[in-house]
Write a protein that holds these residues in place. Structure first.
Motif, PDB file in Angstrom:
ATOM      1  N   ILE A  88      33.062  34.895  40.853  1.00 52.58           N
ATOM      2  CA  ILE A  88      33.466  35.110  39.464  1.00 52.58           C
ATOM      3  C   ILE A  88      34.062  36.513  39.373  1.00 52.58           C
ATOM      4  O   ILE A  88      33.349  37.505  39.563  1.00 52.58           O
ATOM      5  CB  ILE A  88      32.258  34.996  38.499  1.00 52.58           C
ATOM      6  CG1 ILE A  88      31.572  33.638  38.631  1.00 52.58           C
ATOM      7  CG2 ILE A  88      32.687  35.268  37.069  1.00 52.58           C
ATOM      8  CD1 ILE A  88      32.378  32.469  38.136  1.00 52.58           C
ATOM      9  N   PRO A  89      35.369  36.648  39.123  1.00 55.24           N
ATOM     10  CA  PRO A  89      35.998  37.971  39.062  1.00 55.24           C
ATOM     11  C   PRO A  89      35.371  38.859  37.986  1.00 55.24           C
ATOM     12  O   PRO A  89      34.816  38.371  36.998  1.00 55.24           O
ATOM     13  CB  PRO A  89      37.458  37.658  38.712  1.00 55.24           C
ATOM     14  CG  PRO A  89      37.655  36.235  39.102  1.00 55.24           C
ATOM     15  CD  PRO A  89      36.328  35.566  38.925  1.00 55.24           C
ATOM     16  N   LEU A  90      35.472  40.178  38.178  1.00 56.91           N
ATOM     17  CA  LEU A  90      34.864  41.135  37.255  1.00 56.91           C
ATOM     18  C   LEU A  90      35.351  40.979  35.817  1.00 56.91           C
ATOM     19  O   LEU A  90      34.602  41.183  34.878  1.00 56.91           O
ATOM     20  CB  LEU A  90      35.131  42.564  37.718  1.00 56.91           C
ATOM     21  CG  LEU A  90      34.299  43.044  38.907  1.00 56.91           C
ATOM     22  CD1 LEU A  90      34.750  44.420  39.351  1.00 56.91           C
ATOM     23  CD2 LEU A  90      32.824  43.041  38.566  1.00 56.91           C
ATOM     24  N   ASN A  91      36.606  40.632  35.629  1.00 56.19           N
ATOM     25  CA  ASN A  91      37.154  40.544  34.275  1.00 56.19           C
ATOM     26  C   ASN A  91      37.081  39.134  33.683  1.00 56.19           C
ATOM     27  O   ASN A  91      37.572  38.897  32.582  1.00 56.19           O
ATOM     28  CB  ASN A  91      38.608  41.037  34.257  1.00 56.19           C
ATOM     29  CG  ASN A  91      39.493  40.216  35.176  1.00 56.19           C
ATOM     30  OD1 ASN A  91      39.021  39.382  35.937  1.00 56.19           O
ATOM     31  ND2 ASN A  91      40.782  40.475  35.118  1.00 56.19           N
ATOM     32  N   ALA A  92      36.451  38.186  34.392  1.00 57.30           N
ATOM     33  CA  ALA A  92      36.377  36.808  33.900  1.00 57.30           C
ATOM     34  C   ALA A  92      35.347  36.706  32.774  1.00 57.30           C
ATOM     35  O   ALA A  92      34.248  37.235  32.883  1.00 57.30           O
ATOM     36  CB  ALA A  92      36.008  35.866  35.034  1.00 57.30           C
ATOM     37  N   ASP A 125      29.797  47.936  40.420  1.00 58.83           N
ATOM     38  CA  ASP A 125      30.831  48.946  40.658  1.00 58.83           C
ATOM     39  C   ASP A 125      31.407  48.853  42.060  1.00 58.83           C
ATOM     40  O   ASP A 125      32.451  49.427  42.345  1.00 58.83           O
ATOM     41  CB  ASP A 125      30.249  50.356  40.460  1.00 58.83           C
ATOM     42  CG  ASP A 125      29.857  50.610  39.020  1.00 58.83           C
ATOM     43  OD1 ASP A 125      30.415  49.944  38.124  1.00 58.83           O
ATOM     44  OD2 ASP A 125      28.999  51.490  38.793  1.00 58.83           O
ATOM     45  N   ILE A 126      30.717  48.161  42.951  1.00 60.14           N
ATOM     46  CA  ILE A 126      31.153  48.126  44.354  1.00 60.14           C
ATOM     47  C   ILE A 126      31.664  46.765  44.800  1.00 60.14           C
ATOM     48  O   ILE A 126      32.054  46.597  45.939  1.00 60.14           O
ATOM     49  CB  ILE A 126      30.001  48.568  45.284  1.00 60.14           C
ATOM     50  CG1 ILE A 126      28.804  47.656  45.108  1.00 60.14           C
ATOM     51  CG2 ILE A 126      29.641  50.020  45.044  1.00 60.14           C
ATOM     52  CD1 ILE A 126      27.700  47.884  46.122  1.00 60.14           C
ATOM     53  N   SER A 127      31.663  45.773  43.923  1.00 64.64           N
ATOM     54  CA  SER A 127      32.104  44.434  44.286  1.00 64.64           C
ATOM     55  C   SER A 127      33.256  44.002  43.395  1.00 64.64           C
ATOM     56  O   SER A 127      33.412  44.486  42.279  1.00 64.64           O
ATOM     57  CB  SER A 127      30.941  43.449  44.137  1.00 64.64           C
ATOM     58  OG  SER A 127      31.388  42.134  44.381  1.00 64.64           O
ATOM     59  N   LEU A 128      34.040  43.087  43.899  1.00 66.16           N
ATOM     60  CA  LEU A 128      35.138  42.520  43.111  1.00 66.16           C
ATOM     61  C   LEU A 128      34.666  41.382  42.218  1.00 66.16           C
ATOM     62  O   LEU A 128      35.422  40.876  41.405  1.00 66.16           O
ATOM     63  CB  LEU A 128      36.234  41.999  44.034  1.00 66.16           C
ATOM     64  CG  LEU A 128      36.944  43.054  44.887  1.00 66.16           C
ATOM     65  CD1 LEU A 128      37.902  42.371  45.851  1.00 66.16           C
ATOM     66  CD2 LEU A 128      37.662  44.038  44.004  1.00 66.16           C
ATOM     67  N   PHE A 129      33.394  40.971  42.394  1.00 60.00           N
ATOM     68  CA  PHE A 129      32.882  39.813  41.683  1.00 60.00           C
ATOM     69  C   PHE A 129      31.632  40.166  40.888  1.00 60.00           C
ATOM     70  O   PHE A 129      30.879  41.066  41.241  1.00 60.00           O
ATOM     71  CB  PHE A 129      32.541  38.687  42.665  1.00 60.00           C
ATOM     72  CG  PHE A 129      33.711  38.251  43.493  1.00 60.00           C
ATOM     73  CD1 PHE A 129      34.724  37.490  42.939  1.00 60.00           C
ATOM     74  CD2 PHE A 129      33.802  38.602  44.829  1.00 60.00           C
ATOM     75  CE1 PHE A 129      35.808  37.091  43.697  1.00 60.00           C
ATOM     76  CE2 PHE A 129      34.876  38.203  45.600  1.00 60.00           C
ATOM     77  CZ  PHE A 129      35.889  37.445  45.033  1.00 60.00           C
ATOM     78  N   GLN A 130      31.414  39.421  39.821  1.00 59.21           N
ATOM     79  CA  GLN A 130      30.191  39.548  39.035  1.00 59.21           C
ATOM     80  C   GLN A 130      29.041  38.854  39.777  1.00 59.21           C
ATOM     81  O   GLN A 130      29.270  37.930  40.553  1.00 59.21           O
ATOM     82  CB  GLN A 130      30.356  38.866  37.676  1.00 59.21           C
ATOM     83  CG  GLN A 130      31.445  39.450  36.810  1.00 59.21           C
ATOM     84  CD  GLN A 130      31.585  38.684  35.505  1.00 59.21           C
ATOM     85  OE1 GLN A 130      30.598  38.344  34.869  1.00 59.21           O
ATOM     86  NE2 GLN A 130      32.816  38.411  35.112  1.00 59.21           N
ATOM     87  N   THR A 131      27.830  39.300  39.516  1.00 57.12           N
ATOM     88  CA  THR A 131      26.647  38.602  40.017  1.00 57.12           C
ATOM     89  C   THR A 131      26.129  37.749  38.865  1.00 57.12           C
ATOM     90  O   THR A 131      25.627  38.277  37.875  1.00 57.12           O
ATOM     91  CB  THR A 131      25.565  39.603  40.472  1.00 57.12           C
ATOM     92  OG1 THR A 131      26.131  40.446  41.478  1.00 57.12           O
ATOM     93  CG2 THR A 131      24.356  38.886  41.025  1.00 57.12           C
TER      94      THR A 131
END
Length: 173
Positions: A88-92, A125-131
């Protein structure tokens, strides 16, 4: 459902069901209840099928949010662990409490079957994806009956172009 294999001593989180290929159950057929997705048939024999539950760490189901339509992969976390929604992308856009439904992308599950509910979303802050963590919509330990869905393999054959007749002009392209 005739047996449950859940917990730390089970190799896989599975159910044993009293229908096999003699009842038209086939490997990878989706297994559901009226509340949502249970899993898929992992193995089948003449009279029995093993169902891999969506909570098993080996389970992967393509899903999307029912409200925001954000897509991801629902991955099992194991016994007493939450499910995780991968990629899931950070801005999704997603919301806590949003219902995840099957997207139909892998060709195993049809579209729009309810699968899980989002319980937490963390941005890193260190990943391109949400958890994103989720929970199944049903209590898998208390299942007594399940429904197998037949997958439709609607393959439209590629029609052969008509053979050019002798003496006829070839079509211009």
């Amino acid at each position: 459902v005739i047996a449950h294999r859940l917990g730390p001593h089970a190799a896989l989180e599975t159910l044993l069901v009293d229908k096999g290929y003699r009842s038209d159950a086939e490997q990878n057929d989706p297994v559901v209840t009226h509340q949502g997705v249970v899993g898929r048939i992992l193995r089948d024999s003449a009279h029995l099928s093993t169902v891999l539950l969506l909570t098993d760490p080996n389970s992967r189901i393509p899903v999307r949010g029912s409200t925001h339509r954000t897509t991801g992969i629902l991955a099992g976390g194991g016994e007493n662990e939450p499910l995780e929604v991968l990629y899931i992308p950070l801005n999704a856009p997603l919301e806590q409490g949003e219902i995840l439904i099957t997207s139909g992308l892998a060709g195993i599950f049809p579209q729009d079957l309810p699968a899980a509910r989002i319980i937490s979303i963390e941005r890193s802050d260190i990943s391109l994806f949400q958890t994103v963590r989720a929970e199944p919509l049903l209590d898998l330990k208390s299942l007594e009956e399940v429904l197998f869905l037949k997958r439709s393999l609607d393959v439209v054959p590629n029609p052969a172009p008509p053979a050019a007749e002798k003496g006829a002009a070839a079509p211009k392209q």
